[in-house]
Design an enzyme around this catalytic site. Structure first.
Site, PDB file in Angstrom:
ATOM      1  N   HIS A  22       0.824  -1.401   0.250  1.00 14.73           N
ATOM      2  CA  HIS A  22      -0.105  -0.145  -0.009  1.00 14.73           C
ATOM      3  C   HIS A  22       1.245   1.359   0.194  1.00 14.73           C
ATOM      4  O   HIS A  22       1.307   1.982   0.970  1.00 14.73           O
ATOM      5  CB  HIS A  22      -1.085  -0.429   1.380  1.00 14.73           C
ATOM      6  CG  HIS A  22      -2.349   1.547   1.098  1.00 14.73           C
ATOM      7  ND1 HIS A  22      -3.203   0.799   1.726  1.00 14.73           N
ATOM      8  CD2 HIS A  22      -2.152   2.203   0.025  1.00 14.73           C
ATOM      9  CE1 HIS A  22      -4.361   1.514   1.796  1.00 14.73           C
ATOM     10  NE2 HIS A  22      -3.409   2.373   1.004  1.00 14.73           N
ATOM     11  N   ASP A  61       0.719   2.694   3.603  1.00 16.78           N
ATOM     12  CA  ASP A  61      -0.081   3.959   3.684  1.00 16.78           C
ATOM     13  C   ASP A  61       0.367   4.794   3.321  1.00 16.78           C
ATOM     14  O   ASP A  61      -0.006   6.584   3.604  1.00 16.78           O
ATOM     15  CB  ASP A  61      -1.352   4.129   3.728  1.00 16.78           C
ATOM     16  CG  ASP A  61      -2.274   4.308   3.418  1.00 16.78           C
ATOM     17  OD1 ASP A  61      -2.295   4.724   2.362  1.00 16.78           O
ATOM     18  OD2 ASP A  61      -3.231   4.870   3.953  1.00 16.78           O
TER      19      ASP A  61
END
Lengths: 187, 307, 421
Positions: free
Chosen positions: C52, C299
């Site tokens: 991610h 992320d």
């Protein structure tokens, strides 16, 4: 400014009984110079000017049976040294009933020094109304004026050095009556 | 003395009391012919308004001018703000202009906190998003104290859209600090989650206005926008005012001495009926007058000393 | 090709030995001209794999490029990263994913594997050409509308079913959009105090609950992005116990930081999903150890300065994380090296079907590895980051561990803690 030292370097200028005599004398002088205090208002400058004004009024009543109007005039918002200190809490401004227009105002303070407090008081008074005349009564004049101001009634003149400080204590606020001179011995 | 007023939580009890006492002196001075004081001569106060709020801006402007400060109004309309200048760039501009205080009204919660990081002067929150409006809380507290003589132990109900109300948040914080007991009243959809834990553990919540009214010294009605219906916070304006609006019948349930407050602008007929708003128990007009005194007190205490 | 001899390295914190790298692979003996690297005190891990990452190229090259993001990844110990599809244009066609994949090859610092969008333009209306992306040079297997939830249940069902044809997986950004309109931070005590619109935990949990049922119903694989709440952990635990083919990731920041940080109104702490409470953090840590949450994913979300130096509500959500991920995980899990390898390398590679990564350092395997000095402490200085952006929430924080070297197929991408190119 010199650091105020312990009591070793302080001396009593006025004892309680001296102070009472001085207040009596000023009360008499006010009566003399204001033709029996007619049309006269006493305005104490907080903090210690307020109980002094009340004492003067009480003595005038005792001597002559006259009820002279008393009030207070806070000058904090008119000071010229606000930026030199932390923000100050405001004192009370309470003008006696009937106001000050056309009357003789006697400003009352404990110590006359640079004259800046009195200058601020005159400005404040100017925004409150238009007295017929303004006089000044102080318990102690310690000299070192920075403005062309003089008192009409002086309890005691005390020559001081700039390093010294004058401490006025009044029962109403400090629990005892006396005037002390402190500090300055190292100068 | 504190440097900024971003939240009512910036005020401890002695400081808050000092502001209310100072506001009292300011109010006394407002009664004389010469209203202007020389206190803040040479100081610059910027009103930085990103939202239209004429009443709040005028109140701050009057407060600053009575203290002789130079006032610059910087409104989002017709300025570089609408051309997309960032808050930070605006802050740097104000900094260069030598602003001693910036009064900011902004639609985003926390904007005053951000601004305070970018300017040297004091920041006063004049309402940020759904966060706080601390000077409103101060003028409300001042009004309560003037009318009822005290704040400690006072029972205050704040009624309506607490969720979106910056007035409610600041009032809960300030009133609790000063010893009042606050009860929040409204439909459950408009009471934010964990409100007591978030603001003050002593805060009570009720969904039933009628049961609360007999025990209150103060009932403060909040503005409720009818748009909230679209988001299903309540079914209709009619149902809202039936359950949470203050009308004469409800006002009679309040103790004799209790007062009705509203921060304005009112939605007459929604949260408050005209008869209640205009009754002798209503302090709504006083609140406006007290606003100037409270804001003078805040400006004096933030700017009246050594920076 | 240069050969290397890592002298006295600790494999996953255990045995000290010498490891030779010859022709890009782990070898049992080094040639005489091998470059010797003194690895005393260093721990070798398989190269980390991030499922991610936002690399921002194409579209926001001012915030990050494939190259700067790759460098940031290599410095963080990564040898492979999966680039999210929310670029501009969106990576929803074979053309865009191939472009990203090619840029990754050119940078040559990590293997950049594009993730394809599930729906055209991330709009949640119509499936993107998932098959075309799968058969493109980028060989896409993970599809995600990350940044947006695939909220329409019928569309989600179809996507889960459709990718079975090429063993794809849908990575869901679990956020019920109607419950998070205008949301700024975790809904709770702190959001109430700060007057910021709340992002309730149930908005995540409801979507995960729905999606595990959908995945179970159609027999597909589901991956859940950035799990952030204790309630989500419980939903996942139950689903896994029933045998649903679901995997889940947690970010380093959700393992360490809480919603209290929003009190500064500094948007460096604004992220989606938002920072949660201390009890959520505790549940996420336990779930990661236990395996209910399978992996750590960064992320990594770089943002330009102007998108963060502003009012909270106007700021973009996201934090950079590639260079601090391993130190944060080390501070959370301690020196449990095998567990770290499992959660940050082997399992992510397995979920993605990525060969050549996430393998232990056995003879003959590709030399994708990183060397960590666990005794070092580093104060995070945003200006030292290789990422083009500075939005780290750890500025001024002291974190354990320093990535000393990273090898991608035997070529060093990081040596002495510095990027080689």
């Amino acid at each position: 400014m010199a650091q105020p030292r312990a009591d070793a370097s302080s001396k009593i200028i006025l004892s309680a009984s001296d102070l009472h005599r001085v207040v009596d004398r000023i009360a008499h002088q006010i009566l003399e110079k204001t033709s029996g205090a007619t049309g006269t208002v006493l305005l104490g400058i907080p903090t210690r000017g307020v109980p002094l004004a009340e004492r003067l009024a009480a003595r005038i009543h005792a001597f002559e049976g006259i009820d002279i109007p008393v009030g207070s005039l806070d000058i904090t918002l008119y000071r010229d040294d606000l930026r030199l200190h932390a923000t100050r809490a405001l004192g009370k401004t309470e003008l006696p009933g009937g106001g000050i227009d056309g009357r003789r105002v006697v400003l009352v303070d404990d110590v006359l020094y640079s004259g800046r407090t009195v200058r601020a008081a005159l400005d404040a008074l100017n925004d409150e109304g238009r007295p017929s005349s303004v006089q000044l009564a102080v318990l102690v004049d310690r000299g070192h004026r920075q403005l062309p101001i003089r008192a009409d009634y002086v309890g005691k003149n005390i020559p001081t050095s700039l390093a010294e400080s004058v401490r006025v204590s009044l029962t109403e606020i400090d629990g005892l009556d006396e005037v002390k001179l402190t500090g300055g011995e190292d100068q | 003395m504190i440097k900024h007023l971003r939240s009512a939580a910036d005020l401890d009890a002695p400081t808050a009391t000092l502001i209310l006492d100072t506001a009292g002196e300011m109010a006394a001075l407002a009664g004389r012919e010469v209203k202007k004081l020389p206190t803040l001569r040479g100081r610059t106060v910027v009103n930085l308004f990103y939202e239209d709020s004429t009443r709040t801006r005028i109140s701050f402007e009057a407060a600053a001018k009575r203290l002789s400060a130079d006032v610059i109004n910087f409104s989002a309309k017709g300025s570089s703000v609408s051309k997309g200048e960032s808050l930070k760039d605006t802050a740097l501009t104000l900094q260069a202009m030598g602003a001693d205080a910036v009064v900011i009204r902004h639609p985003a919660s926390g904007a005053p906190h951000r601004l305070a990081a970018w300017v040297d002067g004091s920041v006063v929150n004049a309402g940020d998003g759904t966060h706080e409006h601390p000077t409103q809380a101060l003028l409300d507290a001042y009004t309560m104290r003037s009318r009822l003589g005290r704040l400690d132990g006072l029972r205050v109900a704040i009624v309506g859209d607490v969720l979106h109300s910056r007035v409610a948040r600041s009032n809960v914080l300030l009133l609790t600090t000063l010893g009042a007991q606050v009860t929040l009243v409204g439909p459950p959809t408009l009471i934010p989650v964990d409100i007591a834990a978030a603001l003050s553990p002593a805060t009570k919540v009720s969904y039933d206005l009628d049961s609360v009214l007999p025990d209150m010294d103060v009932v403060m009605m909040l503005r409720v926008q009818t748009e909230r219906m679209q988001d299903s916070y309540f079914p209709s304006a009619r149902e809202y005012s039936r359950r949470y609006g203050l009308d004469l019948a409800r006002m009679r349930k309040m103790p004799e001495h209790a007062i009705v407050m509203h921060p304005g602008p009112m939605n007459r007929g929604m949260e408050i009926t005209p008869e209640v708003a205009d009754s002798s128990r209503s302090t709504i007009v006083e609140q406006v007058a007290n606003g100037v005194s409270a804001r003078m007190a805040v400006l004096y205490l933030l700017l009246g000393g050594k920076a | 090709m240069t050969s290397y001899l890592l002298r006295g390295v600790s494999l996953l914190g255990a045995e000290l030995r010498d490891v030779a790298i010859v022709d890009g692979r782990i070898s049992d003996n080094a040639p005489a001209d091998a470059e010797i690297i003194d690895a005393a005190g260093l721990v070798a891990l398989p190269g980390l794999v991030d499922l991610h990452t936002h690399l921002r190229e194409p579209g926001r090259e001012d915030a990050e490029t494939v190259e700067t993001g790759s460098r940031s990844a290599a410095l963080g110990g990564y040898t492979a990263v999966f680039a999210m599809a929310n670029t501009s244009p969106v990576a929803d066609t074979a053309g865009v994913v191939e472009q990203v994949w090619r840029l990754g090859r050119e940078a040559g610092l990590v293997d950049v594997q594009p993730i394809g969008a599930v729906t055209v333009g991330l709009a949640g209306k119509q499936l993107a050409e998932l098959g075309a992306m799968a058969t493109s040079a980028a060989n896409v297997r993970i599809f995600s509308d990350d940044g947006h939830c695939v909220a329409d249940p019928r569309l989600m069902r179809r996507a889960l079913e459709y990718v079975k044809a090429f063993d794809g997986i849908i990575a869901q950004h679990a956020e019920e959009p109607r419950l998070t309109e205008g949301a700024q931070m975790h809904e709770g005590e702190v959001s109430t105090r700060l007057g910021l619109t709340g992002w309730p935990a149930v908005a995540e949990e409801a979507i995960i609950a729905r999606d595990v049922l959908l995945a179970e119903h159609v027999g597909s694989r589901l991956h859940v992005c950035h799990v952030s709440t204790a309630g989500s952990v419980e939903v996942l635990r139950q689903a896994k116990a029933r045998g649903v083919r679901v995997t889940a990731e947690v970010t380093p920041h959700h393992l360490l930081l809480t919603d209290e940080l929003a009190a500064s109104y500094d948007p460096v702490y604004k992220v989606n999903p938002p920072l949660r409470t201390a009890s959520d953090v505790e549940a996420l840590r336990a779930a990661l150890v236990e395996g209910v949450i399978d992996i750590v994913a960064t992320d990594h979300a770089p943002h330009a300065v102007e998108d963060k130096e502003c009012e909270w509500a106007y700021a973009r959500p996201g934090m950079v994380g590639l260079e601090t991920a391993l130190p944060v995980v080390l501070s959370v899990l301690g020196e449990r090296w095998d567990l770290i390898a499992e959660r940050m390398s082997r399992t992510p590679a397995r979920i993605a079907g990525l060969t050549g990564h996430g393998t232990d350092l056995a003879v003959g395997e590709p030399a994708n590895l990183t060397l960590v000095d666990p005794s070092a402490r580093r104060v995070v200085d945003p200006s030292e980051l290789a990422s083009r952006s500075r939005n780290t929430p750890y500025a001024g924080t002291t974190l354990p561990g320093r990535i000393v070297a990273t090898f991608l197929r035997g070529e060093p991408t990081v040596l002495d803690g510095k990027a080689v190119k």
